[in-house]
Design an enzyme around this catalytic site. Structure first.
Site, short mmCIF file in Angstrom:
data_model
loop_
_atom_site.label_atom_id
_atom_site.label_comp_id
_atom_site.label_asym_id
_atom_site.label_seq_id
_atom_site.Cartn_x
_atom_site.Cartn_y
_atom_site.Cartn_z
N ASP A 143 -4.63 -6.53 -3.65
CA ASP A 143 -3.89 -5.56 -2.98
C ASP A 143 -3.45 -4.55 -3.58
O ASP A 143 -2.98 -4.38 -4.75
CB ASP A 143 -2.41 -6.43 -2.62
CG ASP A 143 -1.41 -5.75 -1.72
OD1 ASP A 143 -1.89 -5.31 -0.73
OD2 ASP A 143 -0.52 -5.31 -1.93
N THR A 164 -3.46 -0.57 1.95
CA THR A 164 -3.40 0.20 0.74
C THR A 164 -4.18 0.59 -0.31
O THR A 164 -4.33 1.50 -0.95
CB THR A 164 -2.15 -0.62 -0.10
OG1 THR A 164 -2.85 -2.03 -0.09
CG2 THR A 164 -0.85 -0.68 0.54
N THR A 165 -5.35 -0.23 -0.23
CA THR A 165 -6.64 0.26 -0.95
C THR A 165 -7.26 1.20 -0.37
O THR A 165 -7.78 2.38 -1.01
CB THR A 165 -7.45 -1.17 -1.14
OG1 THR A 165 -6.90 -2.39 -1.51
CG2 THR A 165 -8.61 -0.86 -2.25
N ASP A 209 1.06 -8.89 4.21
CA ASP A 209 0.13 -8.02 4.88
C ASP A 209 0.03 -8.32 6.28
O ASP A 209 0.05 -7.54 7.40
CB ASP A 209 -1.20 -7.58 4.26
CG ASP A 209 -1.08 -6.75 2.90
OD1 ASP A 209 0.05 -6.47 2.56
OD2 ASP A 209 -2.27 -6.35 2.34
#
Length: 535
Positions: free
Chosen positions: A69, A102-103, A400
Site C-alpha cells: 500500500d 496511493t501508489t 482500500d
C-alpha cells in the site's frame, strides 16, 4: 564560534551559522529536487498493479511491516529529504481523500518530474513547464469525464460495486480471496450507507483482527465485536434479548479522596468499613437491576470483590472496554453512555438481540459478539489470518476496498483500469498539444509521455516486455477508437478491460492526476534550497 558577554556579565556563545549552511541555486536546485522525487517514485514503481511486489519495512523498535500500500510504505519510510516528504504527503492526501490509488499517484508524479528534467535541460523555463502541465492536467481530467461510464447499482444489485472492489484487491496480497473480501466490504458499506443522501460514515465500520484461522474465515458481523470477555468465568456466556447499561463511571466503592490518614485499630471498625463498602456496592448493583439491565459494559475496571458480588447477584459485566468501542456499542444498541450512577434510567439502556462470548482455538482467546442490535447501522469486519502481519495487511486492503465502495456510492462513474484510462488520456493530451502555439506545447507533450509511465510499470511488473506491450495497446486504442484497452497483467488473453471486469472510480483517477500535477508544479517552482549543515 565566539564567546561574548551580556550587560550582566553572563557569557553566551555566538555561532556563525550562515557559512555552514549549504545552498543550491537555479538549475542545480531543481535537478536535486527532481532527483529526490524520482527516487521515491522508483521505490514504489515496483509495487504497482496485480503483480506488484511487496515491501518489508522495519521500524526502529523492531516491528516489521510487509505491505504494498503506497501510503503505508511512505508513512513508514524514514525520509529526510524535504522534497521526498512532499511525495509522502502526496500519497497521504490521496489516501485521506480517496483511499485507493496511493501508489499510482506517486509513480505519476515521479514520471512528470522525469519529463520536466528533460525539458529543463533544453532550456525551457520551469514556470512555462508548470503552466503546460496545468493545461494538460485539465485536458486529461475532462477527457476522463468523457470516457467514464455510469455504473448503476442498488441495495439489491451489488455486483457492480463488488467488481470494482475486486479490482482494488487484486493488487494486494489477499487477491486469492478477493471475491469474498470484496463482497464483505460492499455489504459493510451498504449497511452503514445513506443511499438517498449518498453519504457513508466509515467510522461505523469496525475492522477487527485475530491471529489464527485462515483468511477465508473472515466474516462480516452485523453488530459489534469487542476483544474482551466476561469479567468472571462463571458468568453466562450467552445473553439473549440483552438490555445493556453502558457506564463510564468506575463500578466499585469510592476511594477516600482526602489526604488524611484513617486509623482502624479494632476489628469492629474494619468490619463496619467493609460492611459500608459492600452496602454501597450492593446499592450500585441493585440500581442497575432496578432499571432492567441484564449486562453492564464498563469503561473502567472493578476489583475482585466487586466481581464476585456481581457474579452472586447474577449481573454479567464486561470491564476495561475502550472509549471508541463504547461509542460504537452505544450507536449500535441505541443506548446512551452514562457517566454517573444517579443518571441511569431504563431509557438509556441499549438493546441487543444476542450477546455471546466466542472462544478461539485451544487458547484462552475470547471475544464478545453483540449482535441483532436495535440500530444495525454499526457493523464489524472480523479478519482471521495466519500471522499478525497478514492481518495488518488485510486490514489495509479492506480499508482500500471500503473507500472504493464509498466513492462509488458518492459518485457512481467509473473508468476502466489496467492503464487504459492513462493511455486514453495520453493520446488525448498529445493530440491537444498541437492546438497550443506557445512553448507550453512541449510541456503538454511531456505530460502525455508521463502518463504512459503507469501502463509501462504495470507491464514491467507483470513480466511483459514494457515498450512492445504499450505500443500494441496504444495502436489498438487509436485504430479501434476503443478507450477500454489496457495492459493484460493477468494474461487472460484479452486487452479489453470491460471483459476482464477491471474498473476504477472516476473521482479516484481524476484526483490522482490533479494531485500529482499540483505537487510537481510546486517542486518546479523551487529554485533555491538552503539547508543547515549536519552536526
Amino acid at each position: 564560534m565566539a564567546l561574548a558577554f551580556d550587560e550582566y556579565g553572563r557569557p553566551f556563545i555566538i555561532l556563525r551559522e550562515q557559512e555552514k549552511k549549504s545552498r543550491l541555486q537555479g538549475l542545480d536546485a531543481q535537478k536535486a529536487n527532481i532527483a529526490a522525487g524520482k527516487s521515491v517514485a522508483r521505490i514504489l514503481r515496483t509495487s504497482l498493479g496485480p503483480k506488484g511486489m511487496d515491501k518489508m519495512l522495519q521500524s526502529p523498535d523492531g516491528d516489521v511491516t510487509i505491505t504494498n500500500d503506497g501510503a503505508t510504505i511512505l508513512e513508514l519510510m524514514d525520509v529526510d529529504n524535504q522534497i521526498a516528504k512532499l511525495m509522502v504527503e502526496l500519497s497521504r492526501s490521496q489516501d485521506y481523500d480517496i483511499g485507493d490509488g496511493t501508489t499510482g499517484v506517486v509513480v505519476l508524479a515521479g514520471s512528470l518530474l522525469e519529463q520536466a528534467e528533460k525539458l529543463l535541460e533544453r532550456g525551457i523555463h520551469p514556470i512555462r513547464i508548470a503552466e503546460g502541465y496545468e493545461m494538460a492536467s485539465r485536458i486529461a481530467v475532462d477527457h476522463l469525464e468523457s470516457i467514464s461510464t455510469k455504473y448503476e447499482f442498488s441495495a439489491t444489485d451489488i455486483e457492480p460495486l463488488v467488481q470494482t472492489c475486486m479490482t482494488t484487491l487484486s493488487s494486494k496480497i489477499v487477491s486469492r480471496c478477493k471475491r469474498a473480501l470484496a463482497e464483505i466490504a460492499v455489504k459493510a458499506v451498504l449497511a452503514v450507507a445513506d443511499l438517498e443522501r449518498k453519504d457513508v460514515n466509515l467510522d461505523l465500520i469496525k475492522v477487527e483482527g485475530k491471529v489464527g484461522g485462515k483468511l477465508e474465515d473472515t466474516e462480516l458481523v452485523q453488530g459489534i465485536i469487542v476483544d474482551k470477555d466476561m469479567s468472571h468465568p462463571q458468568m453466562p456466556k450467552r445473553i439473549e434479548d440483552a438490555h445493556i447499561a453502558i457506564l463510564t463511571c468506575p463500578f466499585e466503592p469510592p476511594k477516600p479522596k482526602t489526604k488524611h490518614k484513617v486509623d482502624i485499630d479494632t476489628v469492629e471498625k474494619f468490619q463496619t468499613l467493609r460492611g459500608q463498602e459492600q452496602k454501597y456496592f450492593d446499592d450500585m448493583v441493585q440500581k442497575c437491576k432496578d432499571v432492567g439491565a441484564t449486562l453492564v459494559i464498563c469503561q473502567w475496571g472493578f476489583d475482585d470483590e466487586a466481581n464476585h458480588l456481581l457474579m452472586q447477584r447474577e449481573l454479567p459485566a464486561v470491564r476495561w472496554v475502550g472509549g471508541v468501542e463504547l461509542e460504537l456499542i452505544a450507536i449500535a444498541t441505541g443506548g446512551r453512555i452514562v457517566p454517573r450512577f444517579q443518571e441511569l434510567t431504563t431509557e438509556k439502556l441499549g438493546k441487543a438481540g444476542l450477546v455471546r462470548e466466542k472462544s478461539f482455538g485451544t487458547t484462552k482467546d475470547r471475544m464478545l459478539y453483540i449482535e441483532k442490535c436495535a440500530n444495525s447501522k454499526a457493523v464489524t469486519i472480523f479478519i482471521r489470518g495466519g500471522n499478525k502481519m497478514m492481518i495488518e495487511e488485510t486490514k489495509r486492503s479492506i480499508h482500500d476496498a471500503l473507500c472504493v465502495a464509498r466513492n462509488l456510492i458518492i459518485n457512481n462513474s467509473i473508468v476502466y483500469g489496467g492503464g487504459s484510462a492513462e493511455i486514453s488520456c495520453s493520446i488525448a493530451v498529445d493530440a491537444a498539444a498541437d492546438r497550443h502555439p506557445g512553448v507550453e506545447q512541449y510541456a503538454i507533450r511531456a505530460f502525455a509521455d508521463a502518463l504512459d509511465a503507469i501502463p509501462l510499470a504495470l507491464a514491467e511488473n507483470s513480466g511483459l516486455p514494457p515498450i512492445d506491450t504499450l505500443t500494441v495497446v496504444k495502436s489498438q486504442h487509436v485504430k479501434e477508437n476503443n478507450s477500454r484497452c489496457g495492459i493484460d497483467c493477468n494474461d487472460v488473453g484479452t486487452n479489453d478491460m470491460k471483459e476482464q471486469n477491471v474498473f476504477e472510480t472516476l473521482i479516484g483517477k481524476q484526483q490522482q492526476i490533479l494531485l500529482a500535477t499540483q505537487v510537481v508544479k510546486m517542486i518546479l517552482k523551487i529554485d533555491d534550497v538552503i539547508t543547515p549543515s549536519e552536526y
